[in-house]
Design a protein around this motif. Sequence first.
Motif, short mmCIF file in Angstrom:
data_model
loop_
_atom_site.label_atom_id
_atom_site.label_comp_id
_atom_site.label_asym_id
_atom_site.label_seq_id
_atom_site.Cartn_x
_atom_site.Cartn_y
_atom_site.Cartn_z
N GLU A 43 61.03 25.62 41.12
CA GLU A 43 60.19 25.17 42.22
C GLU A 43 59.71 26.38 43.01
N VAL A 44 58.43 26.40 43.31
CA VAL A 44 57.81 27.50 44.03
C VAL A 44 57.26 26.97 45.34
N VAL A 45 57.61 27.61 46.44
CA VAL A 45 57.10 27.24 47.76
C VAL A 45 56.45 28.48 48.36
N VAL A 46 55.17 28.36 48.71
CA VAL A 46 54.44 29.48 49.29
C VAL A 46 53.79 29.02 50.58
N HIS A 47 54.19 29.62 51.69
CA HIS A 47 53.62 29.32 53.00
C HIS A 47 52.47 30.30 53.24
N VAL A 48 51.26 29.78 53.30
CA VAL A 48 50.07 30.62 53.45
C VAL A 48 49.56 30.51 54.88
N LYS A 49 49.57 31.62 55.59
CA LYS A 49 49.03 31.70 56.94
C LYS A 49 47.67 32.38 56.88
N ASN A 50 46.63 31.65 57.27
CA ASN A 50 45.29 32.22 57.30
C ASN A 50 45.07 32.89 58.65
N ASN A 51 45.24 34.20 58.69
CA ASN A 51 45.06 34.96 59.92
C ASN A 51 43.66 35.55 60.03
N MET A 52 42.72 35.03 59.26
CA MET A 52 41.33 35.45 59.40
C MET A 52 40.66 34.54 60.42
N PRO A 53 40.21 35.06 61.53
CA PRO A 53 39.65 34.20 62.58
C PRO A 53 38.27 33.65 62.27
N ALA A 54 37.61 34.15 61.22
CA ALA A 54 36.21 33.79 61.01
C ALA A 54 35.95 32.98 59.75
N GLU A 55 36.97 32.73 58.91
CA GLU A 55 36.69 31.99 57.68
C GLU A 55 37.93 31.29 57.16
N SER A 56 37.66 30.23 56.41
CA SER A 56 38.73 29.48 55.77
C SER A 56 39.12 30.16 54.46
N THR A 57 40.21 29.68 53.86
CA THR A 57 40.67 30.27 52.61
C THR A 57 41.42 29.21 51.80
N SER A 58 41.95 29.63 50.67
CA SER A 58 42.76 28.77 49.80
C SER A 58 43.41 29.68 48.77
N ILE A 59 44.45 29.19 48.09
CA ILE A 59 45.07 29.95 47.02
C ILE A 59 45.17 29.06 45.78
N HIS A 60 44.59 29.53 44.69
CA HIS A 60 44.69 28.84 43.40
C HIS A 60 45.73 29.54 42.54
N TRP A 61 46.58 28.78 41.89
CA TRP A 61 47.68 29.30 41.07
C TRP A 61 47.20 29.29 39.62
N HIS A 62 46.49 30.34 39.27
CA HIS A 62 45.74 30.41 38.02
C HIS A 62 46.69 30.42 36.82
N GLY A 63 46.55 29.40 35.98
CA GLY A 63 47.41 29.27 34.80
C GLY A 63 48.54 28.28 34.98
N GLN A 64 48.80 27.86 36.24
CA GLN A 64 49.82 26.84 36.49
C GLN A 64 49.18 25.46 36.39
N PHE A 65 49.77 24.59 35.58
CA PHE A 65 49.13 23.32 35.26
C PHE A 65 49.26 22.28 36.35
N GLN A 66 50.20 22.48 37.27
CA GLN A 66 50.40 21.55 38.39
C GLN A 66 50.65 20.12 37.90
N ARG A 67 51.50 19.99 36.89
CA ARG A 67 51.87 18.66 36.43
C ARG A 67 52.69 17.96 37.51
N GLY A 68 52.20 16.81 37.94
CA GLY A 68 52.87 16.09 39.00
C GLY A 68 52.54 16.58 40.39
N SER A 69 51.74 17.66 40.48
CA SER A 69 51.39 18.20 41.81
C SER A 69 49.93 18.65 41.84
N PRO A 70 49.00 17.79 41.40
CA PRO A 70 47.59 18.23 41.34
C PRO A 70 47.01 18.59 42.69
N TRP A 71 47.61 18.09 43.78
CA TRP A 71 47.13 18.44 45.12
C TRP A 71 47.33 19.91 45.43
N MET A 72 48.19 20.60 44.66
CA MET A 72 48.55 21.98 44.95
C MET A 72 47.77 23.00 44.12
#
Length: 613
Positions: A43-72
């Motif tokens: 199990e992997v848990v990553v807390h992402v804090k967006n400290n950029m005041p001017a834009e949104s962001t996201s993190i894609h886990w490239h190559g991870q299939f997210q079986r059972g966790s497509p929201w992630m």
Amino acid sequence: MCLKEYHFDVSYGYFSGDCHERFSILVNGMNPGPEIRVKPGEEVVVHVKNNMPAESTSIHWHGQFQRGSPWMDGTPYVTQCPIAPMDTFTYRFHANDEPGTHWWHSHTVGQKSMGAAGLFIIEAPDGEQEPFAYDEEMPLVLHEWYHKGYQELVHGLMSAPFQWAGNAESILVNGKSKDFCMENATVTDLDVSVCEACPYEVIEVEQGKTYRLRVANFGPLMMLSMGIDDHPLTIVEAEGHYTQPKTVNALEINVAARYSVLLKADQPIGSYWGRLEIRHRNADLWGHFIVRYKGAPVEDPPSSHWTATNSSNLTEGFVVKGVLPEIDQHVNERWSMDNRDEVVGLANHTEAPPPADRLIYVNGTHWKENDHVVWKINGDMLKLPDAPLLWLSKADALTEEDRRMSNIVDVKLGEVIDLAIHNSYAINGISEQHPWHSHGYDFWVLGHGYGSYDAAKDETNLNTVNPIKRDTATLLPARVVEGEPQDVEGWVVVRMKFDNPGMWLFHCHIDWHLAMGMGFTFSVQPELVQPPPKEFDMCGRLPELFAADEADGVGVSETEAGKGVDVENGHGDEVVSALATSGACPGGQKCLRDAALIWGGLIVTVTALLRAV
């Protein structure tokens, strides 16, 4: 099973890996960003804090299939709303069950080109012997580096008239490059000693040992060719799958691709150039790093010719010829594609693909529409709606316009589909290569060819016995074909087994092409997906939609969701998740709207630009 927890701080900063200081996006102050290293299924848990005041962001886990966790999956407007400025989002998922070399990166348009990316390594389970031996391993992250910010580059792509992003100024190796500084110092008559502030990356080896290099191309545009003087490389893994060992003089590696190669330190003690050249583009750009044996003088290797003359030894099939400091810039006129499929799956580690249920033709075309230049797939460009597709689908709120904008292809769970992906000339008459990547899945790469794929004629030439399996495949540009009056465009056929419900992007991984619409979406029975975690922020029409649902008594309670057990991921984890049933976002946060992106005096609203075309 062990849980691995990480904290990512995404922030603005200045970075000067090639001695040119520029405004960047850094994760934990680093470029490349922090490495994630886990065991299969952890199990992997990553807390992402967006400290950029001017834009949104996201993190894609490239190559991870997210079986059972497509929201992630980390794909804005497909699986989640972007992480708002100064907000925090926690990703929680299980790593793939197979060891391999992967990566993570921002999936907010262009941000990874500014440094928001890092390796994601799944090690072999404790006590399990991999099918190859080595003494140590080292990362080798390749990244073409622009001196302009992505906001300016994307603005040009979306403008009328069109302004192409151009080529990068440097190729970074593990965040370092001396080439730009040396060239610039020579041209401007500066003392080259200033370039000591940005040294070449040095890989230190010990004579007699074997090293596993995990090579990844983080760049936004360029396919690269990599070789090391007097040191052949043996490919043993590609994107989470073991390969039959193949020794090459030059490793061809496309955008988003990853390999493990074995380097034997079997030469006389000294320093040797590692060399990088561009493929498929006329770019006056190259890169270098140094392999230095322990005990060798701390100095640059001698400038000498380096030639890989056996094209059958090349993973992407090109003859490579270089010289330092002046590399032959016409190398890509001598193309030989006949041996690019020689990297195949390793026996006893490779699942033969099942027969296909149907064939889908995927045709990418370059268009000029309303004075804007776009890429279209089967006649439509990818323009995502104002709310995540997976949310809208779960709420039965996808409109026909949403489906059209998102290029949705409906697939039944369990289907096996061949995709015949065709290339075409850009409107400027140039033929480009395209690295096609799938979210949520990998696929078998069955074969490549030229012209129009004809299943009746070409199917017998496909490899259905031991094809390589991966999540990124190269679609070739045009080449000369005997008997044809002009260059003929390429095709690639991949086979996918759709056993993972959700909404999944399939797109060209060249940043600029994706920004111009080059992608589509697989809808794989999303009604089977568990509800989203209750802490998810909302955006677009979601607050109004779910406020109406609450008034109608619609929704999933936290208690009901907590009783569910996700059988898809095979770990039997209790699913504590529920649809938010309030128009207010969690924690008193305001719901995310389109965030302005600021670059100097330039303000660009990227989502508005994307919808404008």
